[in-house]
Design a protein around this motif. Structure first.
Motif, mmCIF file in Angstrom:
data_model
loop_
_atom_site.group_PDB
_atom_site.id
_atom_site.type_symbol
_atom_site.label_atom_id
_atom_site.label_comp_id
_atom_site.label_asym_id
_atom_site.label_seq_id
_atom_site.Cartn_x
_atom_site.Cartn_y
_atom_site.Cartn_z
ATOM 1 N N LYS A 179 0.626 -1.148 0.020
ATOM 2 C CA LYS A 179 -0.425 -0.025 -0.069
ATOM 3 C C LYS A 179 0.790 1.313 -0.006
ATOM 4 N N LEU A 180 2.030 1.164 0.968
ATOM 5 C CA LEU A 180 2.719 2.163 0.546
ATOM 6 C C LEU A 180 3.524 3.061 -0.733
ATOM 7 N N ILE A 181 4.503 1.409 -1.745
ATOM 8 C CA ILE A 181 4.360 1.744 -3.052
ATOM 9 C C ILE A 181 3.136 2.108 -3.381
ATOM 10 N N GLU A 182 2.367 1.999 -3.461
ATOM 11 C CA GLU A 182 0.885 2.668 -3.979
ATOM 12 C C GLU A 182 1.499 4.010 -4.575
ATOM 13 N N LYS A 183 1.272 4.739 -2.983
ATOM 14 C CA LYS A 183 1.184 6.053 -2.642
ATOM 15 C C LYS A 183 2.544 6.458 -3.239
ATOM 16 N N ILE A 184 3.438 5.509 -3.040
ATOM 17 C CA ILE A 184 4.372 6.399 -3.349
ATOM 18 C C ILE A 184 4.651 6.696 -4.966
ATOM 19 N N ASN A 185 4.242 5.640 -5.906
ATOM 20 C CA ASN A 185 4.123 5.885 -7.295
ATOM 21 C C ASN A 185 3.368 6.490 -7.632
ATOM 22 N N THR A 186 2.279 7.566 -7.040
ATOM 23 C CA THR A 186 1.528 8.383 -6.894
ATOM 24 C C THR A 186 2.220 9.614 -7.249
ATOM 25 N N LEU A 187 3.706 9.805 -6.311
ATOM 26 C CA LEU A 187 3.962 11.715 -5.897
ATOM 27 C C LEU A 187 5.147 11.462 -7.462
ATOM 28 N N ASN A 188 4.587 12.305 -9.009
ATOM 29 C CA ASN A 188 5.179 13.100 -9.452
ATOM 30 C C ASN A 188 4.946 14.638 -8.877
ATOM 31 N N LEU A 189 5.760 15.018 -9.724
ATOM 32 C CA LEU A 189 6.005 16.276 -9.848
ATOM 33 C C LEU A 189 4.612 16.901 -10.555
ATOM 34 N N SER A 190 4.003 18.642 -10.166
ATOM 35 C CA SER A 190 2.486 18.813 -11.350
ATOM 36 C C SER A 190 3.474 19.852 -11.958
ATOM 37 N N PRO A 191 3.360 20.309 -12.815
ATOM 38 C CA PRO A 191 3.616 21.480 -13.763
ATOM 39 C C PRO A 191 4.028 22.433 -13.202
ATOM 40 N N GLU A 192 3.404 22.749 -11.967
ATOM 41 C CA GLU A 192 3.678 24.155 -11.094
ATOM 42 C C GLU A 192 5.416 24.018 -10.594
ATOM 43 N N GLU A 193 5.484 22.940 -9.893
ATOM 44 C CA GLU A 193 6.561 21.883 -9.383
ATOM 45 C C GLU A 193 7.587 22.258 -10.083
ATOM 46 N N ILE A 194 8.139 21.714 -11.865
ATOM 47 C CA ILE A 194 8.653 21.325 -12.554
ATOM 48 C C ILE A 194 8.622 22.819 -12.922
ATOM 49 N N GLU A 195 8.112 23.577 -13.132
ATOM 50 C CA GLU A 195 8.007 25.688 -13.379
ATOM 51 C C GLU A 195 9.419 25.585 -12.276
ATOM 52 N N GLN A 196 8.524 25.832 -11.318
ATOM 53 C CA GLN A 196 9.311 26.449 -10.441
ATOM 54 C C GLN A 196 10.783 25.870 -9.673
#
Length: 246
Positions: A179-196
Motif C-alpha cells: 500500500k505504501l509503494i502504491e502511494k509513492i508511485n503517484t508522487l510525481n511533480l506538478s507542472p507548477e513544481e517543475i516550472e518553479q
C-alpha cells in the motif's frame, strides 16, 4: 511526566522501535550497508562542514520487483522541534542560491530529508529515499507525537513529497508495504513544481557562474577572453561530446 523544556528524545525513539518490532531496522551506531554509511560520512553534516551524519533509525523496504528503498528516521523530543519551514511553507533545507541550509539540525523532518539527500547524492545505488521525522513532547499528562513522512528522489529533483498522514510507523511493517509503494508511485511533480524548479536551477546556475567569474578575476587574475574560453570549455565538457556546442 517530563518537563516541557526537557527533551524526551530517547523515550520517543524507544516508542518508534516498539512500533517497528516486527521489522529489521538499524540503530544510530549500526551499519545499514557500506555504501550508505560511506555516503553519510562523506556528505556535509546537518550543521555544515565535515562530520558523519547519524540517522536515529535506518531500514529498507523491499518492493515487489526486489528493489530496496532506504528509510531514514530522525527523532526529536521537544515541542517546536518537528519541522522548520521557509516563508513559502516549504521545508527549509536550501537557501535561495541553492546552497544547503545548515541551521536545521534541531528539526526532525529537516534532518531526515538532509540524510535522504546525502544518500541520493553520494551513492550510485539509491536514487530514492523515504525520510521520516518524528517528534514528541508532553502537554500536561499527555504524550503528543508528530510524524512527517516524505518521499525524496532524484527523479523529482530532490523536492520532498509528503506520502501521507500517519499517527505511527505501522505503515512500514511488511504487511503494509504494498500500500505504501502504491502511494509513492503517484508522487510525481506538478507542472507548477517543475516550472518553479526550472527557475531555481536557472537562478542557481547564474549565481554560480557569477561567483566563478569573480573568483577568476579577483583571485586568479584571468583575462576576460580567457575566462570566456574556460567557461565555454567547462560547459562543453559537462554536456559531453555527443552534444553540439556552437
Amino acid at each position: 511526566m517530563a518537563s516541557s523544556n526537557r527533551s524526551i528524545e530517547e523515550q520517543v525513539e524507544d516508542l518508534c522501535k516498539k512500533q517497528l518490532k516486527n521489522t529489521k531496522y538499524f540503530t544510530k551506531t549500526e551499519t545499514i550497508n557500506e555504501e550508505i554509511e560511506k555516503a553519510l560520512k562523506e556528505a556535509p553534516s546537518k550543521s555544515g562542514g565535515k562530520g558523519t551524519n547519524y540517522p536515529d533509525i535506518k531500514l529498507f523496504i523491499e518492493t515487489k520487483d526486489c528493489k530496496s528503498i532506504p528509510v531514514m528516521i530522525e527523532v526529536k523530543g521537544k515541542k517546536g522541534d518537528f519541522v522548520k519551514l521557509n516563508l513559502l511553507g516549504e521545508i527549509d533545507n536550501k537557501k535561495k542560491d541553492g546552497e544547503l541550509n545548515y541551521n536545521i539540525q534541531k528539526y526532525a523532518i529537516n534532518g531526515a530529508i538532509h540524510y535522504a539527500n546525502a544518500i541520493i547524492q553520494y551513492t550510485e545505488s539509491y536514487k530514492e529515499v523515504i525520510a521520516i521525522g518524528v517528534n514528541g513532547y508532553y502537554s500536561g499528562e499527555d504524550l503528543i507525537t508528530e510524524l512527517g513522512v516524505y518521499y525524496v528522489s532524484a527523479e523529482n529533483y530532490f523536492i520532498p513529497k509528503e506520502i501521507g498522514k500517519y499517527t505511527d510507523l505501522s505503515f512500514l511493517l511488511p504487511k503494509n508495504i504494498e500500500k505504501l509503494i502504491e502511494k509513492i508511485n503517484t508522487l510525481n511533480l506538478s507542472p507548477e513544481e517543475i516550472e518553479q524548479k526550472t527557475r531555481e536551477f536557472e537562478n542557481e546556475i547564474e549565481l554560480r557562474l557569477k561567483k566563478l567569474n569573480q573568483k577568476m578575476q579577483d583571485d586568479l587574475r584571468i583575462s576576460v577572453g580567457s575566462r570566456v574560453e574556460l567557461v565555454t570549455g567547462m560547459i562543453m565538457a559537462g554536456l559531453g561530446v555527443e552534444n553540439k556546442v556552437a
